[in-house]
Design an enzyme around this catalytic site. Sequence first.
Site, PDB file in Angstrom:
ATOM      1  N   PRO A  88       0.796  -1.387  -0.382  1.00  0.00           N
ATOM      2  CA  PRO A  88      -0.146  -0.117  -0.154  1.00  0.00           C
ATOM      3  C   PRO A  88       0.905   1.181   0.323  1.00  0.00           C
ATOM      4  O   PRO A  88       1.664   1.312   0.533  1.00  0.00           O
ATOM      5  CB  PRO A  88      -1.114  -0.280   1.364  1.00  0.00           C
ATOM      6  CG  PRO A  88       0.168  -0.835   2.159  1.00  0.00           C
ATOM      7  CD  PRO A  88       0.795  -1.648   1.577  1.00  0.00           C
ATOM      8  N   GLU A 131      -3.276   1.014 -13.689  1.00  0.00           N
ATOM      9  CA  GLU A 131      -3.853   2.381 -13.835  1.00  0.00           C
ATOM     10  C   GLU A 131      -4.134   3.134 -13.233  1.00  0.00           C
ATOM     11  O   GLU A 131      -3.524   3.740 -12.559  1.00  0.00           O
ATOM     12  CB  GLU A 131      -5.161   1.898 -13.115  1.00  0.00           C
ATOM     13  CG  GLU A 131      -6.628   3.383 -13.551  1.00  0.00           C
ATOM     14  CD  GLU A 131      -7.569   3.594 -12.394  1.00  0.00           C
ATOM     15  OE1 GLU A 131      -7.535   4.563 -12.136  1.00  0.00           O
ATOM     16  OE2 GLU A 131      -8.419   2.506 -11.639  1.00  0.00           O
ATOM     17  N   CYS A 154      -8.872   8.980  -9.869  1.00  0.00           N
ATOM     18  CA  CYS A 154      -8.787   9.666 -11.350  1.00  0.00           C
ATOM     19  C   CYS A 154     -10.085   8.928 -12.080  1.00  0.00           C
ATOM     20  O   CYS A 154      -9.535  10.335 -13.030  1.00  0.00           O
ATOM     21  CB  CYS A 154      -8.256   8.675 -11.272  1.00  0.00           C
ATOM     22  SG  CYS A 154      -8.907   6.679 -11.040  1.00  0.00           S
TER      23      CYS A 154
END
Length: 516
Positions: free
Chosen positions: A180, A251, A285
């Site tokens: 993370p 992504e 995003c």
Amino acid sequence: MATAEQHLPDTHNGVAETSEGIAVENPATGETIATVPDLSAAAVAEMAAKGRAAQRAWEAFGFEGRSRVLLRAQKWLMDNTEQVVSTIVSETGKTYEDATFAEISYGGGAFGFWAKNAAEYLADERVKSSQVLVKGKKLILRFRPLGLIGVIGPWNYPLTNSFGDCIPALAAGNSVILKPSEITPLTSLLLAEGMRECGLPENVLQIATGRGETGAALIEHVDMIMFTGSTRTGRKVAEVAARRLIPASLELGGKDPMIVLSDADLERAANFATYYSMQNAGQTCISIERVYVEEPVYQEFVDKVSEKVRALRVGKPEGYGSVEVGAITFPPQLQTIKDHVADAVQKGARVLTGGHELQGPGRFYEPTVLVDVDHSMKIMTEETFGPTLPIMKVHDAEEAVRLANDTPYGLASSVFTRDTKRGEEIARRIEAGATTVNDAMINYAALELPMGGAKASGLGSRHGAGGIRKYCSQQAIVITPRLALKREVHMYPYKGRTSRLLARFFKFLYGRGRRD
């Protein structure tokens, strides 16, 4: 749903290093709330060995066994929602509503979705072939787990994007190491603990806390990497993956346009523009980052949006209903927001509301609406990732589409019009991985649809069949019946008569008919 900077070794991402590890800060208060280890490359290598050793037994659980664990995890998440939400809010500074609506709801849905659909998406497929040489044989396409999956997650959605990408990888039978963001590692640690309580075997899911060096080390040890972050860092990840010849799903950044046609329901369009530009303080995003409005309704739309944005409350979340816009999670992001607004104003843009950093503890930026903008300005061409909404007047839909596509990015987009047929036609012309008509961002909730980007917004996708098959390798199996011929007709020894007959047969089979 989130692209947030995940640097490889060139920066510390604004997190303070202590002798014990990395201090995690509450961006709404500036207080240190926890400290996590900054794992070395050697520690990551040890985790990889443990993950590989645990994977085969987890694969042997089968779809049914893995599904039971995921469904228990779904129940655990619902039973522990308050603790998970509090953890998300404490490390991101987002509102309680943002943590609940965009993270808890996603996690609950994802656990159930992959528990239900993994077996169907990864079931053996019987394949039919037109090739005469394989007639009578059994053709099977099989999906099998790659083994050890690495996930490098962003800071803005520690459950949805960071932990969320682990769920289909686990459902497919892989073991996973999640790295993370060092900005927001606590949610991942909590969820991993919850999954162990739900029966996930030891070392099948491991959390590698650390900075960019930890993420770089992870890519060196896994069989596939899933990365969510900036396009700049994504290129580095892709380069390392290419050198190792492992698959990578990325992504990356977005600069998502919204088009408002003159026949749109302006009240709905204004509400969606306000919410989906400011939700999570704009740190999403696929949030609305720029708007193009046809001239006849431009001023009315601007007035509606400005009034709605002006009414938003911004500050430290104190519970449900306390504020609409929370903190800026990543320290350098605040500088990017300020830079983009200043650049726009210097080049002629007008700020109708907002436009300033809030003073005091924590990192906050006023919800901001700008007009008189154009594509010479960073705020219209570069990812801002903050609570800003630049609105540009266009002559017609053609100009709007041209400007919407005038970007290196292509993640998400939206079109508002009462003529849904025309809206769909325009949607098909926008160069983006997803386009909604009279809506925004909702495609992310439809787990049956692929979510991925075009152009510099990424490679591969999450969700749908492709969202779990990417964590697998494909194996083709061909089975010839037991009572087959001892020798196929095309085999040695070659005989002139047989070979000529076969050549004429192929010509007859593939050479007949007109071609014009």
